[in-house]
Write an enzyme that holds these catalytic residues in place. Sequence first.
Site, PDB file in Angstrom:
ATOM      1  N   ALA A 145      67.437  45.989  58.563  1.00 40.07           N
ATOM      2  CA  ALA A 145      68.112  46.998  57.755  1.00 40.07           C
ATOM      3  C   ALA A 145      68.521  46.310  56.458  1.00 40.07           C
ATOM      4  CB  ALA A 145      69.323  47.529  58.499  1.00 40.07           C
TER       5      ALA A 145
ATOM      6  N   GLY B 263      66.607  45.284  62.355  1.00 42.66           N
ATOM      7  CA  GLY B 263      66.081  46.658  62.451  1.00 42.66           C
ATOM      8  C   GLY B 263      64.563  46.701  62.450  1.00 42.66           C
TER       9      GLY B 263
ATOM     10  N   GLU C  14      63.638  45.937  65.990  1.00 46.81           N
ATOM     11  CA  GLU C  14      64.000  47.142  66.753  1.00 46.81           C
ATOM     12  C   GLU C  14      62.982  48.268  66.516  1.00 46.81           C
ATOM     13  OE1 GLU C  14      67.944  46.825  64.983  1.00 46.81           O
ATOM     14  OE2 GLU C  14      68.807  47.148  66.976  1.00 46.81           O
TER      15      GLU C  14
ATOM     16  N   GLU D 283      71.261  39.398  63.795  1.00 50.30           N
ATOM     17  CA  GLU D 283      72.511  40.027  63.359  1.00 50.30           C
ATOM     18  C   GLU D 283      73.735  39.175  63.644  1.00 50.30           C
ATOM     19  OE1 GLU D 283      70.095  41.543  65.041  1.00 50.30           O
ATOM     20  OE2 GLU D 283      69.689  43.520  64.191  1.00 50.30           O
TER      21      GLU D 283
HETATM   22  N1  COA Z   1      68.149  43.289  53.561  1.00 50.32           N
HETATM   23  C1  COA Z   1      68.133  43.271  52.225  1.00 50.32           C
HETATM   24  N2  COA Z   1      67.350  42.449  51.493  1.00 50.32           N
HETATM   25  C2  COA Z   1      66.556  41.599  52.181  1.00 50.32           C
HETATM   26  C3  COA Z   1      66.523  41.551  53.582  1.00 50.32           C
HETATM   27  C4  COA Z   1      67.363  42.460  54.281  1.00 50.32           C
HETATM   28  N3  COA Z   1      67.385  42.525  55.610  1.00 50.32           N
HETATM   29  N4  COA Z   1      65.650  40.597  53.965  1.00 50.32           N
HETATM   30  C5  COA Z   1      65.132  40.080  52.837  1.00 50.32           C
HETATM   31  N5  COA Z   1      65.691  40.671  51.747  1.00 50.32           N
HETATM   32  C6  COA Z   1      65.421  40.407  50.336  1.00 50.32           C
HETATM   33  C7  COA Z   1      66.099  39.144  49.846  1.00 50.32           C
HETATM   34  O1  COA Z   1      67.463  39.411  49.522  1.00 50.32           O
HETATM   35  C8  COA Z   1      65.258  38.829  48.651  1.00 50.32           C
HETATM   36  O2  COA Z   1      65.623  39.694  47.597  1.00 50.32           O
HETATM   37  P1  COA Z   1      65.819  39.109  46.072  1.00 50.32           P
HETATM   38  O3  COA Z   1      64.457  38.561  45.726  1.00 50.32           O
HETATM   39  O4  COA Z   1      66.189  40.314  45.287  1.00 50.32           O
HETATM   40  O5  COA Z   1      66.862  38.066  46.188  1.00 50.32           O
HETATM   41  C9  COA Z   1      63.859  39.218  49.087  1.00 50.32           C
HETATM   42  O6  COA Z   1      64.036  40.152  50.154  1.00 50.32           O
HETATM   43  C10 COA Z   1      63.041  38.060  49.593  1.00 50.32           C
HETATM   44  O7  COA Z   1      63.767  37.424  50.625  1.00 50.32           O
HETATM   45  P2  COA Z   1      64.066  35.868  50.665  1.00 50.32           P
HETATM   46  O8  COA Z   1      65.278  35.651  51.483  1.00 50.32           O
HETATM   47  O9  COA Z   1      64.093  35.322  49.260  1.00 50.32           O
HETATM   48  O10 COA Z   1      62.772  35.326  51.397  1.00 50.32           O
HETATM   49  P3  COA Z   1      62.656  33.992  52.277  1.00 50.32           P
HETATM   50  O11 COA Z   1      61.201  33.804  52.528  1.00 50.32           O
HETATM   51  O12 COA Z   1      63.396  32.879  51.629  1.00 50.32           O
HETATM   52  O13 COA Z   1      63.392  34.323  53.652  1.00 50.32           O
HETATM   53  C11 COA Z   1      63.917  35.689  55.558  1.00 50.32           C
HETATM   54  C12 COA Z   1      62.859  35.310  54.521  1.00 50.32           C
HETATM   55  C13 COA Z   1      63.354  36.878  56.337  1.00 50.32           C
HETATM   56  C14 COA Z   1      64.162  34.522  56.501  1.00 50.32           C
HETATM   57  C15 COA Z   1      65.229  36.081  54.847  1.00 50.32           C
HETATM   58  O14 COA Z   1      64.942  37.022  53.823  1.00 50.32           O
HETATM   59  C16 COA Z   1      66.252  36.691  55.758  1.00 50.32           C
HETATM   60  O15 COA Z   1      66.908  35.976  56.522  1.00 50.32           O
HETATM   61  N6  COA Z   1      66.431  38.015  55.658  1.00 50.32           N
HETATM   62  C17 COA Z   1      67.459  38.717  56.415  1.00 50.32           C
HETATM   63  C18 COA Z   1      67.042  38.874  57.841  1.00 50.32           C
HETATM   64  C19 COA Z   1      68.118  39.561  58.625  1.00 50.32           C
HETATM   65  O16 COA Z   1      69.215  39.059  58.826  1.00 50.32           O
HETATM   66  N7  COA Z   1      67.776  40.753  59.107  1.00 50.32           N
HETATM   67  C20 COA Z   1      68.647  41.511  59.939  1.00 50.32           C
HETATM   68  C21 COA Z   1      69.474  42.405  59.144  1.00 50.32           C
HETATM   69  S1  COA Z   1      70.270  43.538  60.221  1.00 50.32           S
END
Ligand code: COA
Length: 274
Positions: free
Chosen positions: A81, A126, A129, A149
């Site tokens: 999400a 999400g 999920e 989460e």
């Molecule tokens: N919500 C909002 N934005 C998200 C996102 C999420 N769940 N997951 C990734 N993004 C965005 C990042 O903020 C970034 O945006 P920006 O370029 O404007 O800063 C872009 O997507 C790229 O992500 P980034 O983190 O730079 O890529 P990465 O390769 O370094 O890392 C992940 C990849 C998936 C490990 C990392 O993005 C992450 O941990 N995301 C969140 C995962 C999460 O906690 N999901 C559960 C949420 S309920």
Amino acid sequence: MNSSTLAEIDTTTELMTFQTLLTSLENGIFTITVNRPDKLNALNKATLEDLSNALAEAKSNNDIKGIIITGSGEKAFVAGADISEFAQLDSKAGVAFAAKGQAIYKEIENCPKPIIAAVNGFALGGGCELAMACHMRIASDKAKFGQPEVSLGLIPGYGGTQRLTQHIGRGRATELLMTGDIINASDAYRVGLCNYLVTPEELIPKCTEILTRIISKAPFAVAEIVKCVDAHYTDGVDGFKVEVQSFGACCDTDDFKEGSTAFLAKRKPVFTGK
Ligand code: COA
């Protein structure tokens, strides 16, 4: 698939368009691609709304026989999400947020037409999920699954605590939920979170191959299978009783008569969905 059945499927249908999804329809297979690659396809309010509307279209459009859900770009299926939209939630808003997501995912799970998640990259929160709400998951070797989460001080809210436990068992699910660990595709395959593990190039062809076989079967029987399997996981419902009723309902269909007649005549059945 029976070629005459394929030829009858109209691929010229005008499809709805969406702000955050790409959709296509080919040979009865409706592909929904979550399309926010710059945010790793994170689900914001608009995406959830679009998913709900795309699903409604998939259910009501007779040209749509099966569905693939995937993510845009090479990196992510859906990375969760959209954290920027829920960072301010209080308990009341949090309950509404989770209930809304759960309701949409339940519609996916209950959809009478087969839905496969083509997991092409990160399936987190999400996104994991969403994949788990689909009837099957096929992963490319680039896929990664997890419910991180807990690292945000939260728990999954779109059914993750329940479906992960259903899919991989209590001990493994509890570990993943409590650690927030992200697992790679081969570990996901090993624990039964996905049905197949393929290369990125093979991902959509493999989903298409399986869906093509499913949609060549009797649609009513396929829908009843969704209902019966779901009954297994529904509190207070005796799945064996549901199965008895569904079996009886199938016996009343033209497709059952066609299927059994074709078998005895040693020819391929042509199902009409009636
Ligand atoms: N919500 C909002 N934005 C998200 C996102 C999420 N769940 N997951 C990734 N993004 C965005 C990042 O903020 C970034 O945006 P920006 O370029 O404007 O800063 C872009 O997507 C790229 O992500 P980034 O983190 O730079 O890529 P990465 O390769 O370094 O890392 C992940 C990849 C998936 C490990 C990392 O993005 C992450 O941990 N995301 C969140 C995962 C999460 O906690 N999901 C559960 C949420 S309920």
